[in-house]
Scaffold this motif. Structure first.
Motif, PDB file in Angstrom:
ATOM      1  N   VAL A  57       0.794  -1.050  -0.004  1.00  0.00           N
ATOM      2  CA  VAL A  57       0.114  -0.086   0.047  1.00  0.00           C
ATOM      3  C   VAL A  57       0.973   1.048   0.026  1.00  0.00           C
ATOM      4  CG1 VAL A  57      -0.164   0.311   2.608  1.00  0.00           C
ATOM      5  CG2 VAL A  57      -2.066   0.933   1.273  1.00  0.00           C
ATOM      6  N   ILE A  58       0.426   2.212  -0.852  1.00  0.00           N
ATOM      7  CA  ILE A  58       1.235   3.336  -0.838  1.00  0.00           C
ATOM      8  C   ILE A  58       0.540   4.594   0.001  1.00  0.00           C
ATOM      9  CG2 ILE A  58       2.141   5.469  -2.266  1.00  0.00           C
ATOM     10  CD1 ILE A  58       3.197   3.400  -4.368  1.00  0.00           C
ATOM     11  N   LEU A  59       1.044   5.176   1.083  1.00  0.00           N
ATOM     12  CA  LEU A  59       0.555   6.403   1.557  1.00  0.00           C
ATOM     13  C   LEU A  59       1.248   7.532   1.138  1.00  0.00           C
ATOM     14  CD1 LEU A  59       1.277   5.211   5.552  1.00  0.00           C
ATOM     15  CD2 LEU A  59      -0.355   4.716   4.075  1.00  0.00           C
ATOM     16  N   ALA A  60       0.217   8.375   0.614  1.00  0.00           N
ATOM     17  CA  ALA A  60       0.882   9.748   0.013  1.00  0.00           C
ATOM     18  C   ALA A  60       0.353  10.745   0.872  1.00  0.00           C
ATOM     19  CB  ALA A  60       0.471   9.650  -1.424  1.00  0.00           C
ATOM     20  N   HIS A  61       1.453  11.748   0.930  1.00  0.00           N
ATOM     21  CA  HIS A  61       0.958  12.928   1.633  1.00  0.00           C
ATOM     22  C   HIS A  61       0.710  13.911   0.807  1.00  0.00           C
ATOM     23  CE1 HIS A  61       1.649  16.857   3.864  1.00  0.00           C
ATOM     24  NE2 HIS A  61       1.515  16.137   4.773  1.00  0.00           N
ATOM     25  N   ASN A  62      -0.187  14.868   1.182  1.00  0.00           N
ATOM     26  CA  ASN A  62      -0.777  15.938   0.370  1.00  0.00           C
ATOM     27  C   ASN A  62       0.355  16.776  -0.342  1.00  0.00           C
ATOM     28  OD1 ASN A  62      -3.575  15.548   0.994  1.00  0.00           O
ATOM     29  ND2 ASN A  62      -3.393  16.799   2.934  1.00  0.00           N
ATOM     30  N   TYR A  63       1.452  16.871   0.049  1.00  0.00           N
ATOM     31  CA  TYR A  63       2.747  17.291  -0.452  1.00  0.00           C
ATOM     32  C   TYR A  63       3.088  16.627  -1.621  1.00  0.00           C
ATOM     33  CZ  TYR A  63       2.895  20.909   3.218  1.00  0.00           C
ATOM     34  OH  TYR A  63       2.433  21.776   4.432  1.00  0.00           O
ATOM     35  N   MET A  64       2.865  15.384  -1.930  1.00  0.00           N
ATOM     36  CA  MET A  64       3.214  14.911  -3.192  1.00  0.00           C
ATOM     37  C   MET A  64       2.709  15.541  -4.497  1.00  0.00           C
ATOM     38  SD  MET A  64       5.414  12.353  -2.218  1.00  0.00           S
ATOM     39  CE  MET A  64       6.031  13.529  -1.241  1.00  0.00           C
ATOM     40  N   THR A  65       3.591  15.204  -5.647  1.00  0.00           N
ATOM     41  CA  THR A  65       3.314  15.822  -6.715  1.00  0.00           C
ATOM     42  C   THR A  65       1.974  15.008  -7.325  1.00  0.00           C
ATOM     43  OG1 THR A  65       4.844  14.384  -7.837  1.00  0.00           O
ATOM     44  CG2 THR A  65       5.459  16.664  -7.501  1.00  0.00           C
ATOM     45  N   PRO A  66       1.042  15.557  -8.292  1.00  0.00           N
ATOM     46  CA  PRO A  66      -0.109  14.727  -8.447  1.00  0.00           C
ATOM     47  C   PRO A  66       0.141  13.477  -9.211  1.00  0.00           C
ATOM     48  CG  PRO A  66      -0.165  17.212  -9.215  1.00  0.00           C
ATOM     49  CD  PRO A  66       1.380  16.834  -8.602  1.00  0.00           C
ATOM     50  N   ASP A  67       1.181  13.353  -9.962  1.00  0.00           N
ATOM     51  CA  ASP A  67       1.637  11.761 -10.551  1.00  0.00           C
ATOM     52  C   ASP A  67       1.649  10.910  -9.408  1.00  0.00           C
ATOM     53  OD1 ASP A  67       3.831  13.146  -9.549  1.00  0.00           O
ATOM     54  OD2 ASP A  67       5.125  12.235 -10.848  1.00  0.00           O
ATOM     55  N   ILE A  68       2.111  11.178  -8.369  1.00  0.00           N
ATOM     56  CA  ILE A  68       2.172  10.268  -7.075  1.00  0.00           C
ATOM     57  C   ILE A  68       1.107  10.193  -6.447  1.00  0.00           C
ATOM     58  CG2 ILE A  68       3.457   9.786  -5.032  1.00  0.00           C
ATOM     59  CD1 ILE A  68       5.895  11.170  -6.149  1.00  0.00           C
ATOM     60  N   PHE A  69       0.208  11.501  -6.238  1.00  0.00           N
ATOM     61  CA  PHE A  69      -0.595  11.624  -5.221  1.00  0.00           C
ATOM     62  C   PHE A  69      -2.077  10.722  -5.889  1.00  0.00           C
ATOM     63  CE2 PHE A  69      -4.308  13.960  -3.379  1.00  0.00           C
ATOM     64  CZ  PHE A  69      -3.935  13.930  -2.162  1.00  0.00           C
ATOM     65  N   PHE A  70      -2.245  11.176  -6.985  1.00  0.00           N
ATOM     66  CA  PHE A  70      -3.310  10.502  -7.866  1.00  0.00           C
ATOM     67  C   PHE A  70      -2.839   9.232  -8.526  1.00  0.00           C
ATOM     68  CE2 PHE A  70      -4.510  15.244  -7.460  1.00  0.00           C
ATOM     69  CZ  PHE A  70      -5.695  14.989  -7.053  1.00  0.00           C
ATOM     70  N   GLY A  71      -1.803   9.173  -8.978  1.00  0.00           N
ATOM     71  CA  GLY A  71      -1.415   7.919  -9.878  1.00  0.00           C
ATOM     72  C   GLY A  71      -1.086   6.788  -9.081  1.00  0.00           C
ATOM     73  N   VAL A  72      -0.583   6.747  -7.845  1.00  0.00           N
ATOM     74  CA  VAL A  72      -0.024   5.446  -7.135  1.00  0.00           C
ATOM     75  C   VAL A  72      -0.526   5.549  -5.760  1.00  0.00           C
ATOM     76  CG1 VAL A  72       1.719   5.163  -8.687  1.00  0.00           C
ATOM     77  CG2 VAL A  72       2.314   6.439  -6.455  1.00  0.00           C
ATOM     78  N   GLY A  73      -0.935   6.721  -5.261  1.00  0.00           N
ATOM     79  CA  GLY A  73      -1.280   6.754  -3.582  1.00  0.00           C
ATOM     80  C   GLY A  73      -2.512   6.061  -3.297  1.00  0.00           C
ATOM     81  N   ASP A  74      -2.559   5.251  -2.493  1.00  0.00           N
ATOM     82  CA  ASP A  74      -3.859   4.432  -2.107  1.00  0.00           C
ATOM     83  C   ASP A  74      -4.332   5.272  -0.858  1.00  0.00           C
ATOM     84  OD1 ASP A  74      -3.491   1.931  -3.668  1.00  0.00           O
ATOM     85  OD2 ASP A  74      -1.504   1.906  -2.527  1.00  0.00           O
ATOM     86  N   ILE A  75      -3.742   5.687   0.012  1.00  0.00           N
ATOM     87  CA  ILE A  75      -4.133   6.431   1.199  1.00  0.00           C
ATOM     88  C   ILE A  75      -3.489   7.677   1.222  1.00  0.00           C
ATOM     89  CG2 ILE A  75      -4.171   6.668   3.651  1.00  0.00           C
ATOM     90  CD1 ILE A  75      -4.107   3.436   3.797  1.00  0.00           C
ATOM     91  N   VAL A  76      -4.372   8.917   1.084  1.00  0.00           N
ATOM     92  CA  VAL A  76      -3.835  10.287   0.995  1.00  0.00           C
ATOM     93  C   VAL A  76      -4.275  10.925   1.865  1.00  0.00           C
ATOM     94  CG1 VAL A  76      -3.417  10.064  -1.594  1.00  0.00           C
ATOM     95  CG2 VAL A  76      -5.588  10.750  -0.937  1.00  0.00           C
ATOM     96  N   GLY A  77      -3.569  12.133   2.114  1.00  0.00           N
ATOM     97  CA  GLY A  77      -4.028  12.988   3.094  1.00  0.00           C
ATOM     98  C   GLY A  77      -2.963  13.557   3.979  1.00  0.00           C
ATOM     99  N   ASP A  78      -3.253  14.208   5.177  1.00  0.00           N
ATOM    100  CA  ASP A  78      -2.386  15.018   6.169  1.00  0.00           C
ATOM    101  C   ASP A  78      -1.777  13.935   6.835  1.00  0.00           C
ATOM    102  OD1 ASP A  78      -4.367  14.363   8.020  1.00  0.00           O
ATOM    103  OD2 ASP A  78      -4.589  16.121   8.833  1.00  0.00           O
ATOM    104  N   SER A  79      -0.910  14.319   7.971  1.00  0.00           N
ATOM    105  CA  SER A  79       0.208  13.460   8.689  1.00  0.00           C
ATOM    106  C   SER A  79      -0.937  12.486   9.664  1.00  0.00           C
ATOM    107  CB  SER A  79       1.057  14.398   9.514  1.00  0.00           C
ATOM    108  OG  SER A  79       1.824  14.912   8.822  1.00  0.00           O
TER     109      SER A  79
END
Ligand code: 13P
Ligand code: SF4
Length: 327
Positions: A57-79
């Motif tokens: 699973v990939i946790l992606a913080h809100n500061y990741m670029t959109p390719d990462i945030f929307f492309g591969v992030g499974d759980i996204v958000g703040d800390s």
């Protein structure tokens, strides 16, 4: 941004990759020109295939670029959300797309899982401003006064502290300690977050002198300039790691998730997020009616995470984040 990691021959923009990623491109077409997207999409396709194969699973913080945030992030958000969701995951592998303290948090909450970090050098100026020994010294200097450490600290600092908070819940935690009879608390390491919380509570706060290299750069004058240029339509949102003069002039202050929620709920005509640049890019994708005005600062640490590094880390299952059992 793609870095200089050599591109394996297999990573081509094939019809299969196009089929799997074209719907995503339709969402991100304002962010990426088509030819550049075709260099990103094969990585997204490959990372998502590997995640399925390895139950990762990939946790992606809100500061990741959109390719990462929307492309591969499974759980996204703040800390706070990343930490809470990390506790619930059934995955065998967690890849933290954020900075090192976030990966340590995921490991603390999931000691039996493999936690990977695409670049171990992705640190944080706040986390680097204080050590476990500094906390021990504070406790000697102020016996009996509880130490609240912001989540942006190393595992060692958290281990020496009494409570850990994030920007979402810092005020609640200080107030809760106040209700338990503590008229004074120590807050580390962010001077500005501590000052901003202190302005909203009767509890006295002893403050550590750390700052975020991104948020310390915003000024009250920036807010006045934005309003002069963009008029009454613009809503200014700021992260509580900004100096108090910025928070005083902003329309709203909150964690990265709270800023996102504000935009989703209020749909202002124009908005400025005084925070890391990718946050505005990500918010813009799902809020096309809001004009996001681009006054932002790049976090040099967050920007060390890229698709090629995520792919290499998931493929090789390293580097792994490990925390000393004593800590
Ligand atoms: P949030 O908890 O608001 O996501 O903030 C994390 C961070 O590093 C802000 O600079
Ligand atoms: Fe640390 Fe600031 Fe970067 Fe957040 S934006 S990771 S607080 S340096």
């Amino acid at each position: 941004m793609l870095d200089m990691v050599e591109k394996p021959a297999a990573l081509r923009f094939t019809p299969e990759v196009a089929k799997a990623t074209d719907a995503l491109y339709a969402r991100l077409s304002k962010q990426y020109k088509r030819d550049y997207w075709e260099t990103l999409a094969p990585y997204i396709y490959e990372i998502n295939s590997l995640k399925r194969q390895k139950n990762a699973v990939i946790l992606a913080h809100n500061y990741m670029t959109p390719d990462i945030f929307f492309g591969v992030g499974d759980i996204v958000g703040d800390s706070l959300k990343l930490a809470q969701e990390a506790m619930k995951t059934e995955a065998d592998i967690i890849v933290q797309c954020g900075v090192h303290f976030m990966a340590e948090t995921a490991k603390i909450l999931n000691p039996s899982k493999k936690v990977l970090m695409p670049d171990m050098k992705a640190g944080c100026s706040l986390a680097e401003s204080i050590t476990g020994e500094d906390v021990r010294n504070l406790k000697k200097q102020y016996p009996g006064i509880p130490v609240i450490s912001y989540v942006n600290t190393s595992a060692e600092v958290k281990a020496e502290s009494d409570v850990c908070c994030t920007s979402s819940n810092a005020l609640k935690i200080v107030e809760a300690l106040g209700r338990e009879g503590h008229d004074t608390v120590i807050m580390t390491p962010d001077k500005f977050l501590s000052q901003n919380v202190a302005a909203q509570t009767k509890v006295k706060i002893i403050i550590w002198d750390g700052t975020c290299v991104v948020h310390e750069r915003f000024t009250g004058q920036d807010v006045r300039d934005i309003r002069a240029r963009h008029g009454a339509d613009v809503v200014v949102l700021a992260h509580p790691e900004c100096p108090p003069e910025v928070i005083a002039e902003a329309d709203f202050a909150g964690s990265t998730a709270q800023m996102n929620d504000y935009i989703v709920k209020h749909q202002p005509k124009k908005a400025v997020l005084l925070t890391e640049c990718s946050m505005s890019d990500n918010v813009a994708v799902d809020n096309p009616a809001v004009e996001m005005i681009g006054t932002c600062q790049l976090c040099p640490y967050m920007k060390m995470i890229s698709l090629p590094k995520i792919l290499a880390c998931l493929r090789d299952e390293k580097p792994e984040v490990l925390i000393d059992a004593d800590v």
